[in-house]
Scaffold this active site. Structure first.
Site, mmCIF file in Angstrom:
data_model
loop_
_atom_site.group_PDB
_atom_site.id
_atom_site.type_symbol
_atom_site.label_atom_id
_atom_site.label_comp_id
_atom_site.label_asym_id
_atom_site.label_seq_id
_atom_site.Cartn_x
_atom_site.Cartn_y
_atom_site.Cartn_z
ATOM 1 N N LYS A 71 11.975 88.693 25.196
ATOM 2 C CA LYS A 71 11.461 87.575 24.874
ATOM 3 C C LYS A 71 10.048 87.206 25.257
ATOM 4 C CE LYS A 71 13.190 83.526 24.237
ATOM 5 N NZ LYS A 71 13.607 81.500 24.100
ATOM 6 N N THR A 225 18.267 71.326 31.907
ATOM 7 C CA THR A 225 17.676 72.189 32.880
ATOM 8 C C THR A 225 17.379 73.331 32.605
ATOM 9 O OG1 THR A 225 19.095 70.230 34.114
ATOM 10 C CG2 THR A 225 18.227 71.854 35.273
#
Ligand code: NAD
Length: 325
Positions: A71, A225
């Site tokens: 990706k 996070t």
């Protein structure tokens, strides 16, 4: 897949990949990672010194699912003013037998559904079966996907939500109400006292939820996070919880656990890959009082897994474009 390169656009991805498809693909790849059948390659992420952009690659290989790819994308903060999404990504799938490019798949919708599937898998495997109240911390782009996917896992009756920017909450309220769930905007302390399952999905750099606010038996999926320095939870909460993650290497370096590790409150050995629970080699939740915490950092293999589903389903439905390179 047949010969030639498949091109699967954003709209087609949204059309053919359901939240259940994403759940199944992500659950399977987390299981494969824990068995050692699938692994992520080192992540590259760079500030390119242009347009304030962050650009990078997440890649990996799933031998079990025969999925190889990358990706590519990142974050362009100026996009909002141009009417575009700030996060931009594209997924490239390669034939693991030949190295030939098989598919080019839009990655924006898929990033949202694969991230929602990740917390949803953690809820399916770790939350108490009788969970009734869902707590949402965060009300940005990802939050509505998170809420929808979580609602599929337990018989929730109510959503309690808090966001550092309260003006963003009405959109989340609309989604909750559309799902037939009551919605209350609350303080973070009230959220901790009421919620049986909590999802955090913000861009925070400091703790938003403190350990003493969380009741026994809660499951927390900490999803925001994903970078060094980001933080959503009190590190003492990780020390009080049983901690699971998608990938330990990311959890301790860029995930929520980075802070508890740095403070010496937990050790790497205290963190369990969720794939071990999926594969039945770890019991998961032990009792109704235990706080379970999933540190969802986001791995490339999740992207490849959902992109592979998108390519297959788009091809079957005749919705993919085919091209020769
Ligand atoms: P968004 O920009 O649409 O929303 C940001 C959210 O964070 C909002 O709720 C906003 O109020 C809050 N926020 C912004 N600045 C903040 C600050 N300084 N302190 C506390 N809260 C703040 O973003 P999004 O697309 O919804 O993504 C949310 C977070 O999820 C981001 O941090 C993103 O990097 C992360 N993310 C994680 C994964 C994963 O796999 N774990 C995947 C995609 C996104």
């Amino acid at each position: 897949m047949a010969e030639g390169l498949l091109i699967v656009g954003e709209d087609v991805c949204a059309d053919v990949v359901s939240s259940k498809d994403a759940f199944d693909a992500v659950e399977a790849v987390f299981g494969a990672m824990a068995r050692g059948d699938a692994y992520n390659f080192p992540v590259i992420r760079e500030a390119i010194g242009y347009a304030d952009a962050l650009y990078g690659f997440k890649s990996g290989f799933d031998r079990a699912g025969k999925t190889l790819g990358v990706k590519s994308g990142g974050y362009w903060p100026g996009n909002m003013d141009k009417g575009l999404t700030n996060h931009q990504s594209t997924i490239f799938l390669f034939d693991p037998d030949t190295g030939m490019l098989q598919a080019l798949v839009g990655g924006n919708y898929l990033t949202a559904v694969r991230t929602a599937a990740s917390s949803s898998v953690s809820i399916a495997h770790l939350a108490r079966p009788d969970a009734k109240v869902l707590g949402m911390v965060g009300a940005g782009h990802q939050s509505t996907f998170q809420l929808r996917a979580a609602a599929e896992q337990r018989n929730f009756e109510k959503v309690v939500a808090w966001n550092p920017h309260p003006e963003m909450l009405p959109r989340l309220a609309e989604v909750a109400e559309g799902l037939g769930l009551d919605f209350d905007a609350v303080s973070p302390e009230e959220l901790g006292a009421e919620a049986d399952v909590i999802i955090t999905i913000t861009s925070a750099f400091e703790p938003l939820l403190m350990k003493d606010w969380i009741k026994p038996g809660t499951h927390i999926a900490c999803m925001g996070t994903d970078t060094k320095g980001k933080q959503e939870l009190d590190p003492a909460l990780l020390a009080a919880a049983t901690v699971f993650t998608d990938e330990i290497a990311q959890s301790v370096s860029i995930g929520e656990a980075q802070h508890a590790i740095a403070a010496g409150l937990i050790a790497e050995a205290d963190i369990t890959p969720i794939g071990a629970v999926i594969n039945g080699t770890h019991p998961g939740r032990r009792d109704a009082q235990e706080i379970t915490l999933f540190d969802g950092t986001g791995v490339g293999l999740q992207d490849l897994a959902v992109a592979s589903v998108a390519a297959q389903k788009a091809e079957q439905a005749g919705k993919a474009t085919r091209a020769a390179l």
